[in-house]
Design a protein around this motif. Structure first.
Motif, PDB file in Angstrom:
ATOM      1  N   PRO A 100       0.835  -1.203   0.000  1.00  0.00           N
ATOM      2  CA  PRO A 100       0.000   0.000   0.000  1.00  0.00           C
ATOM      3  C   PRO A 100       0.872   1.256   0.000  1.00  0.00           C
ATOM      4  CG  PRO A 100      -0.559  -1.495   1.813  1.00  0.00           C
ATOM      5  CD  PRO A 100       0.714  -1.955   1.245  1.00  0.00           C
ATOM      6  N   PHE A 101       0.400   2.295  -0.675  1.00  0.00           N
ATOM      7  CA  PHE A 101       1.148   3.554  -0.688  1.00  0.00           C
ATOM      8  C   PHE A 101       1.366   4.067   0.720  1.00  0.00           C
ATOM      9  CE2 PHE A 101      -0.234   5.021  -5.196  1.00  0.00           C
ATOM     10  CZ  PHE A 101       0.592   4.049  -5.712  1.00  0.00           C
ATOM     11  N   ASP A 102       0.368   3.828   1.612  1.00  0.00           N
ATOM     12  CA  ASP A 102       0.476   4.304   2.986  1.00  0.00           C
ATOM     13  C   ASP A 102       1.724   3.792   3.675  1.00  0.00           C
ATOM     14  OD1 ASP A 102      -1.810   5.773   3.073  1.00  0.00           O
ATOM     15  OD2 ASP A 102      -3.074   4.052   3.549  1.00  0.00           O
ATOM     16  N   ALA A 155       2.373  12.195  -3.647  1.00  0.00           N
ATOM     17  CA  ALA A 155       1.112  12.940  -3.645  1.00  0.00           C
ATOM     18  C   ALA A 155       0.076  12.219  -2.805  1.00  0.00           C
ATOM     19  CB  ALA A 155       0.616  13.122  -5.072  1.00  0.00           C
ATOM     20  N   HIS A 156       0.048  10.901  -2.908  1.00  0.00           N
ATOM     21  CA  HIS A 156      -0.921  10.142  -2.119  1.00  0.00           C
ATOM     22  C   HIS A 156      -0.630  10.289  -0.634  1.00  0.00           C
ATOM     23  CE1 HIS A 156      -3.627   6.834  -1.081  1.00  0.00           C
ATOM     24  NE2 HIS A 156      -2.723   6.540  -0.168  1.00  0.00           N
ATOM     25  N   PRO A 160      -4.000  12.872   2.429  1.00  0.00           N
ATOM     26  CA  PRO A 160      -4.874  12.759   3.601  1.00  0.00           C
ATOM     27  C   PRO A 160      -4.390  13.587   4.788  1.00  0.00           C
ATOM     28  CG  PRO A 160      -3.825  10.649   3.069  1.00  0.00           C
ATOM     29  CD  PRO A 160      -3.349  11.640   2.096  1.00  0.00           C
ATOM     30  N   VAL A 161      -3.090  13.691   4.965  1.00  0.00           N
ATOM     31  CA  VAL A 161      -2.553  14.441   6.096  1.00  0.00           C
ATOM     32  C   VAL A 161      -2.859  15.922   5.935  1.00  0.00           C
ATOM     33  CG1 VAL A 161      -0.502  14.893   7.447  1.00  0.00           C
ATOM     34  CG2 VAL A 161      -0.739  12.718   6.274  1.00  0.00           C
ATOM     35  N   ALA A 162      -2.705  16.430   4.712  1.00  0.00           N
ATOM     36  CA  ALA A 162      -2.988  17.842   4.468  1.00  0.00           C
ATOM     37  C   ALA A 162      -4.463  18.134   4.739  1.00  0.00           C
ATOM     38  CB  ALA A 162      -2.627  18.202   3.033  1.00  0.00           C
ATOM     39  N   ALA A 163      -5.342  17.223   4.294  1.00  0.00           N
ATOM     40  CA  ALA A 163      -6.761  17.411   4.528  1.00  0.00           C
ATOM     41  C   ALA A 163      -7.052  17.455   6.023  1.00  0.00           C
ATOM     42  CB  ALA A 163      -7.545  16.268   3.874  1.00  0.00           C
TER      43      ALA A 163
END
Lengths: 398, 187
Positions: A100-102, A155-156, A160-163
């Motif tokens: 996973p990218f995470d 970018a991925h 979520p962190v920026a949001a």
């Protein structure tokens, strides 16, 4: 057969990709060191007198190795989905790996000399799983494809962190989009750093090699034997003069040793660190370096486990120190960024990190020019403060 | 008039696992611990792997017996017999028992893998700690439509947890389950 294994519903319509065909060329290049294993067999053929078979044996070996590389290439495919990388490999034993990218902490791009000529790069995914065989890598894909892949994953990771941060505080700080250059080493700086990299390792290697292959060398000359040098001098009619002025000969030997040490130090430094650039990206520090083998490593700021700055007495005299920024999820695959910087430029580097770091990672600035006596103490303090700012849950395994 | 117990079996299962009647039954251990057994076909995979390992060893022991024993006037045939008996036992009898000691359970947010009899190991892997997932299939496993699942956690020590003997579609489904849990966690 592997269709049942390969079923993966949510890949977002992405297509399976293969590695760059130039992987086969790379496999041939890698065959060079590996053919050492084959050397005993060739030697055995030679000793038993079967000289005729040596060339066919080598050809067969090359052919089999090429066929194996070809099969591996045909059975290797990968797909970059919406939020994961899937890699399928293996000729007989199939392996289907999902990353996973995470979980990808950083994506490194490495280019050897041959890769640069072919315009391909090796992409490594650092996931923090231990062991060499556990971290996934794509041996060769096009350089622009590699960079696009890294941009996608970065970018991925940042989305979520920026949001979350926008939701948390109303006056959200404007995200810094562009990459800023923190530190670069020009040729002059490399030269100075190389002077401190004094090493006689090259000489030791040459000496050991000459000892080992003494009988095979076509000439009978030992670099470490003064008598051989006197023989050389005798050829020019200088032997009497050299014997009369031995101190000059000794001085010459010392100077040449120093020269070799400094030259090899500078050479290793230039080869490893040519074009060194440390840039601050929105969430990561990125290091690019290398003359022949160019590596491009990005370490997310949140994953930094420790930063040390150390300086020897001679370096301090030049107001220069070496910094190491380390994110080591596992002892086996420790990633560290090192650079040789002037003390004055160390300060701005830490300040910039401090200004952009989030609350969980507050950087303490190490004193720009510590007094001589307390250098060790300040070093350990700065290491502690840096280590304390690591927000990663991973074990600190050093 | 007897009440068909099977109707309520599911409800009984959710309260407490049924106590094993025979503690030496192969699946008693897994049932007592609430674990699912791996596919029985995996015993064939273990059998073939054991055979590939042990038959060469037994042949080697026979050859050594044949070469050495006549020279030292030893009991020729003893080592050969013992080696082949042990190989036969390990290939015919033991695989099914070894396989029955493997158990797994996909729980809420964690994977539990237990194995072994004399030395029993019970491993629990929280999904949020999984770094990446492998589903692998060797040539022998392919014959029986099986795969093995490997979850990698961070760190160097015991960072791989392997669960063999899953049907290929089940392994893929388990991978997707774990995969979804990774997605929801912002590491």
């Amino acid at each position: 057969m592997s269709e049942a294994v390969a079923v993966s519903p949510d890949l977002g319509g992405a297509q399976w990709q293969r590695l760059h065909p130039a992987t086969l060329a790379l496999a041939l290049v890698k065959l060079g060191p590996r053919s050492l294993q084959f050397l005993p067999a060739v030697a055995a053929l030679g000793f038993t007198g079967n000289w005729v078979w040596i060339v066919p044996a080598i050809l067969a070996y090359l052919l089999i190795a090429l066929a194996a590389a070809c099969l591996q290439w045909m059975r290797f495919r990968f797909i970059v989905g919406d939020d994961e990388v899937v890699i399928e490999s293996g000729v007989l034993s199939r392996q289907h790996r999902t990353i996973p990218f995470d979980r990808i902490q950083d994506v490194s791009i490495e280019q050897g000399l041959v890769s640069r000529a072919l315009g391909i790069a090796k992409v490594g995914f650092e996931t923090g799983a231990g062991g060499k065989e556990n971290d996934a890598h794509l041996d060769a894909i096009g350089l622009d494809a590699a960079q696009a892949l890294r941009t996608t994953i970065r970018a991925h990771r940042s989305a979520p962190v920026a949001a979350a941060s926008v939701a948390a505080e109303a006056p959200a700080p404007a995200p810094v989009a562009e990459d800023r250059l923190l530190f670069a080493m020009g040729p002059r700086r490399l030269l100075v750093a190389g002077l401190f990299n004094f090493s006689l390792a090259a000489l030791a290697v040459v000496g050991a090699g000459m000892q080992f292959f003494d009988d095979l060398l076509p000439f009978d000359f030992n670099v470490f034997d003064p008598r051989d040098w006197i023989d050389v001098a005798a050829d020019y009619g200088l032997d009497q003069w050299v014997l009369a002025h031995r101190w000059i000969a000794g001085l010459g030997a010392a100077i040449s040793l120093l020269f070799i040490g400094f030259a090899s130090g500078i050479a290793t430094m230039v080869f490893a660190n040519w074009g060194f650039r440390l840039t601050r990206e929105p969430r990561a520090l990125r290091r690019t370096r290398g003359l022949t083998t160019r590596t491009d490593v990005a370490v997310p700021v949140k994953r930094v486990q420790a930063g040390t700055s150390c300086a020897s007495k001679a370096w301090r005299a030049m107001a220069r120190r070496r910094r190491t920024i380390r994110s080591s999820p596992s002892a086996g695959s420790a990633r560290s960024i090192r650079c040789w910087a002037r003390s004055r430029s160390v300060g701005p580097m830490t300040r910039r990190r401090g200004s952009t770091a989030t609350a969980s990672s507050h950087w303490a600035r190490s004193s720009a020019r510590p007094p001589r006596r307390s250098a060790a103490a300040s070093r350990s303090i700065s290491a502690m403060t840096w280590a304390g700012s690591a927000s990663s849950p991973r074990r600190w395994s050093r | 008039v007897s009440v068909p117990r099977d109707l309520f079996k599911d409800q009984f299962m959710t309260d407490t696992p049924p106590a094993p009647t025979d503690p030496f039954a192969p699946d008693a251990l897994n049932a007592a611990e609430g674990l699912d057994p791996v596919d029985p076909a995996y015993s064939h995979v273990v059998r073939i792997a054991t055979a590939l390992n042990l038959i060469p060893l037994a042949i080697g022991a026979s050859v050594a017996d044949w070469l050495v024993m006549p020279r030292i006037d030893g009991p020729y045939g003893l080592v050969t017999t013992a080696a082949w008996l042990f190989a036969l036992l390990a290939i015919v009898m033991l695989p099914a028992r070894r396989v029955s000691r493997w158990g797994y359970k996909i729980g809420e947010g964690q994977l539990r893998v237990a194995r072994g009899w004399l030395f029993r190991t019970d491993t629990i892997v929280p999904f949020v700690r999984v770094q990446h997932i492998d589903v692998g299939q060797g040539p022998v496993e392919r014959l029986f439509g099986l795969s093995h699942l490997v979850v990698h956690t961070s760190g160097t020590h015991n960072s791989m947890v392997t669960l063999p003997g899953l049907r290929s579609d089940l392994a893929a489904a388990m991978r997707e389950t774990i995969r979804r849990h990774i997605q929801t966690d912002f590491a």
